[in-house]
Design a protein around this motif. Structure first.
Motif, PDB file in Angstrom:
ATOM      1  N   THR A  84       0.827  -1.213   0.000  1.00 32.42           N
ATOM      2  CA  THR A  84       0.000   0.000   0.000  1.00 32.42           C
ATOM      3  C   THR A  84       0.861   1.263   0.000  1.00 32.42           C
ATOM      4  O   THR A  84       0.512   2.251  -0.650  1.00 32.42           O
ATOM      5  CB  THR A  84      -0.952   0.021   1.209  1.00 32.42           C
ATOM      6  OG1 THR A  84      -0.196  -0.035   2.425  1.00 32.42           O
ATOM      7  CG2 THR A  84      -1.922  -1.140   1.161  1.00 32.42           C
ATOM      8  N   LEU A  88       0.805   4.185  -2.752  1.00 30.15           N
ATOM      9  CA  LEU A  88       0.621   5.602  -2.405  1.00 30.15           C
ATOM     10  C   LEU A  88       1.707   6.460  -3.049  1.00 30.15           C
ATOM     11  O   LEU A  88       1.441   7.583  -3.500  1.00 30.15           O
ATOM     12  CB  LEU A  88       0.633   5.786  -0.887  1.00 30.15           C
ATOM     13  CG  LEU A  88      -0.603   5.282  -0.135  1.00 30.15           C
ATOM     14  CD1 LEU A  88      -0.397   5.388   1.369  1.00 30.15           C
ATOM     15  CD2 LEU A  88      -1.842   6.076  -0.545  1.00 30.15           C
ATOM     16  N   ARG A 103      -5.417  11.062  -6.417  1.00 26.81           N
ATOM     17  CA  ARG A 103      -5.836   9.984  -5.521  1.00 26.81           C
ATOM     18  C   ARG A 103      -6.028   8.658  -6.243  1.00 26.81           C
ATOM     19  O   ARG A 103      -6.200   7.634  -5.595  1.00 26.81           O
ATOM     20  CB  ARG A 103      -7.154  10.361  -4.831  1.00 26.81           C
ATOM     21  CG  ARG A 103      -7.093  11.650  -4.038  1.00 26.81           C
ATOM     22  CD  ARG A 103      -8.423  11.978  -3.420  1.00 26.81           C
ATOM     23  NE  ARG A 103      -8.419  13.294  -2.798  1.00 26.81           N
ATOM     24  CZ  ARG A 103      -9.479  13.862  -2.213  1.00 26.81           C
ATOM     25  NH1 ARG A 103     -10.630  13.204  -2.191  1.00 26.81           N
ATOM     26  NH2 ARG A 103      -9.384  15.056  -1.679  1.00 26.81           N
ATOM     27  N   SER A 115      -5.315   4.930  -0.973  1.00 27.55           N
ATOM     28  CA  SER A 115      -5.475   5.487   0.377  1.00 27.55           C
ATOM     29  C   SER A 115      -6.532   4.737   1.174  1.00 27.55           C
ATOM     30  O   SER A 115      -6.425   4.621   2.402  1.00 27.55           O
ATOM     31  CB  SER A 115      -5.835   6.971   0.300  1.00 27.55           C
ATOM     32  OG  SER A 115      -7.023   7.170  -0.441  1.00 27.55           O
ATOM     33  N   ALA A 118      -4.971   1.575   2.416  1.00 28.40           N
ATOM     34  CA  ALA A 118      -3.943   1.882   3.419  1.00 28.40           C
ATOM     35  C   ALA A 118      -4.534   1.983   4.818  1.00 28.40           C
ATOM     36  O   ALA A 118      -3.849   1.706   5.804  1.00 28.40           O
ATOM     37  CB  ALA A 118      -3.230   3.184   3.054  1.00 28.40           C
ATOM     38  N   PRO A 153       1.872   6.599   5.817  1.00 26.73           N
ATOM     39  CA  PRO A 153       0.709   6.770   4.930  1.00 26.73           C
ATOM     40  C   PRO A 153       0.015   8.114   5.120  1.00 26.73           C
ATOM     41  O   PRO A 153      -0.480   8.699   4.156  1.00 26.73           O
ATOM     42  CB  PRO A 153      -0.206   5.605   5.304  1.00 26.73           C
ATOM     43  CG  PRO A 153       0.247   5.162   6.646  1.00 26.73           C
ATOM     44  CD  PRO A 153       1.710   5.436   6.698  1.00 26.73           C
ATOM     45  N   ILE A 157      -0.629  10.612   2.017  1.00 27.60           N
ATOM     46  CA  ILE A 157      -2.014  10.970   1.668  1.00 27.60           C
ATOM     47  C   ILE A 157      -2.211  12.482   1.743  1.00 27.60           C
ATOM     48  O   ILE A 157      -2.930  13.064   0.922  1.00 27.60           O
ATOM     49  CB  ILE A 157      -2.995  10.227   2.595  1.00 27.60           C
ATOM     50  CG1 ILE A 157      -2.955   8.726   2.283  1.00 27.60           C
ATOM     51  CG2 ILE A 157      -4.419  10.749   2.409  1.00 27.60           C
ATOM     52  CD1 ILE A 157      -3.706   7.871   3.273  1.00 27.60           C
ATOM     53  N   GLU A 160      -1.373  14.239  -1.422  1.00 27.68           N
ATOM     54  CA  GLU A 160      -2.202  14.053  -2.617  1.00 27.68           C
ATOM     55  C   GLU A 160      -2.910  15.327  -3.089  1.00 27.68           C
ATOM     56  O   GLU A 160      -3.012  15.476  -4.322  1.00 27.68           O
ATOM     57  CB  GLU A 160      -3.216  12.920  -2.358  1.00 27.68           C
ATOM     58  CG  GLU A 160      -2.551  11.553  -2.221  1.00 27.68           C
ATOM     59  CD  GLU A 160      -3.555  10.437  -2.006  1.00 27.68           C
ATOM     60  OE1 GLU A 160      -4.774  10.730  -1.931  1.00 27.68           O
ATOM     61  OE2 GLU A 160      -3.153   9.270  -1.929  1.00 27.68           O
TER      62      GLU A 160
END
Length: 393
Positions: A84, A88, A103, A115, A118, A153, A157, A160
């Protein structure tokens, strides 16, 4: 190895007080995705069929996970987490930008959001780490490793950017740390840090406009607290409603009107005026604002029924945590139940104008394959813990 024989004892041990509400919520989601999609495109049936296809895939995955001992699942936690994280990073490099954020990844013509996967991968890995007997929960090192697992993560994220999605990792991680009995000094320090950040962020959002600071200065200050100008506008719209009716207030106002106009019994299926006349944002009515569509068409009683179904799912998850055979199972249930709880509370409060619009969908009901599969996988892990709750190894 997963066995797919007719294990009737497994079916009997499943918590049907959770499974039935999950099925009901998914069915309601299909109905109101169909209703909300009729203005989005000319073929709402196709959108509903796509969601039904994702449900079929997630249902198969649900069954496979329930049939697998959650301890075996946790053994591959590092591999799944690593995949994951790779996805990402791939999103930031070659992902498709939609709605102002990168995304999405596309494979064989099908898009998915790493995401969402994740979230579950991080919960499983944090639960595995905190449940290890060789981890000293009284030391700062354990908290550092835990936040490193969750922080990677979260950082990717945010880049993004998807701040709302990144936020849900925090309460789930903290809940697992609390249940794992991480040292009080660590939890207290984290609480102080969170409170300090909240105060600083609030000051950055509300003070510079009062001082007539330039837009460039405000944007720079917001970057320091990992926020963007549109985040600040949405938060101000909650505290000072009515100041930007055609801008930051629009989605919130129309959602409130839709929910309020539904009354006690609603206007009837596919008769919601806010949806028909496109006052609700037509691109997100089947996703982030699906609760608004349901509440307008089925009224207060319909909205209350959905909330009660979610309450049953969350409470049964907590009950499974209380009766789990080991710490790993307990932490898995707590982390996943917290994820569901945070999504439901924020989404419903968001559509009712009580929290800023941050783009969090409603579990099991909002349109989207990645989110549905990830939520079903998480809830299946809870079931895997439940059916083995009396087995102590």
């Amino acid at each position: 190895m997963i066995k797919f024989g007719m294990d009737f004892s497994l079916l009997k041990r499943m918590n049907w007080l959770a499974v039935l509400p999950i099925a009901a919520l998914t069915a309601l989601g299909l109905l109101f995705i169909y209703s909300a999609s009729k203005i989005v495109d000319d073929q709402p049936v196709e959108r509903c069929y796509r969601q039904a296809m994702w449900f079929g895939i997630s249902a198969i995955l649900f069954a496979c996970i329930v049939a697998t001992d959650y301890r075996k699942l946790s053994r591959d936690a590092w591999w799944v987490y690593g995949i994951t994280i790779f996805l990402l990073i791939l999103v930031l490099l070659v992902g498709k930008t939609m709605g102002g954020a990168k995304r999405w990844l596309f494979f064989l013509g099908m898009g998915f959001q790493p995401s969402e996967f994740a979230k579950i991968a991080t919960v499983v890995l944090v639960a595995r780490y905190l449940s290890r007997p060789d981890v000293d929960l009284d030391r700062w090192r354990s908290a550092g490793v835990t936040f490193l697992i969750a922080g990677i993560p979260i950082g990717l994220i945010i880049m993004e950017p998807a701040v709302g999605t990144a936020f849900v990792f925090v309460p789930a991680t903290l809940a697992m740390m609390f249940i794992a009995r991480v040292a009080k000094k660590v939890l207290l320090t984290l609480a102080i840090v969170a409170l300090t950040y909240t105060v600083v962020a609030a000051s950055v959002i509300f003070v510079p406009p009062k001082l007539n600071c330039s837009e460039e200065t405000q944007t720079l200050l917001l970057k320091c607290v990992v926020l963007k100008p549109y985040h600040a506008k949405r938060i101000r719209a909650i505290v000072n409603p009515g100041q930007d009716r055609k801008g930051a207030d629009w989605n919130k106002d129309q959602s409130e009107i839709a929910i309020g106009s539904g009354g006690l019994y609603g206007k009837g299926f596919r008769n919601g005026r806010a949806n028909i006349l496109c006052y609700l944002p037509k691109t997100v009515a089947p996703t982030d604002f699906i609760f608004s569509v349901l509440a307008e068409e089925e009224g207060f009683l319909g909205g209350l029924s959905v909330i009660l179904l979610f309450t049953l799912v969350i409470v049964t998850g907590l009950w499974t945590a209380a009766t789990a055979a080991d710490t790993l199972g307990r932490l898995l249930c707590i982390g996943i139940s917290t994820l569901v709880f945070v999504h439901v509370v924020i989404n419903v409060a968001m559509t009712m104008g009580r929290l800023p619009v941050i783009g969090l969908p409603l579990p099991l009901m909002s349109s989207g394959g990645s989110f549905l599969i990830s939520m079903m996988a998480g809830l299946a892990i809870i079931q895997s813990v439940h059916v083995r709750r009396r087995v102590v190894r």
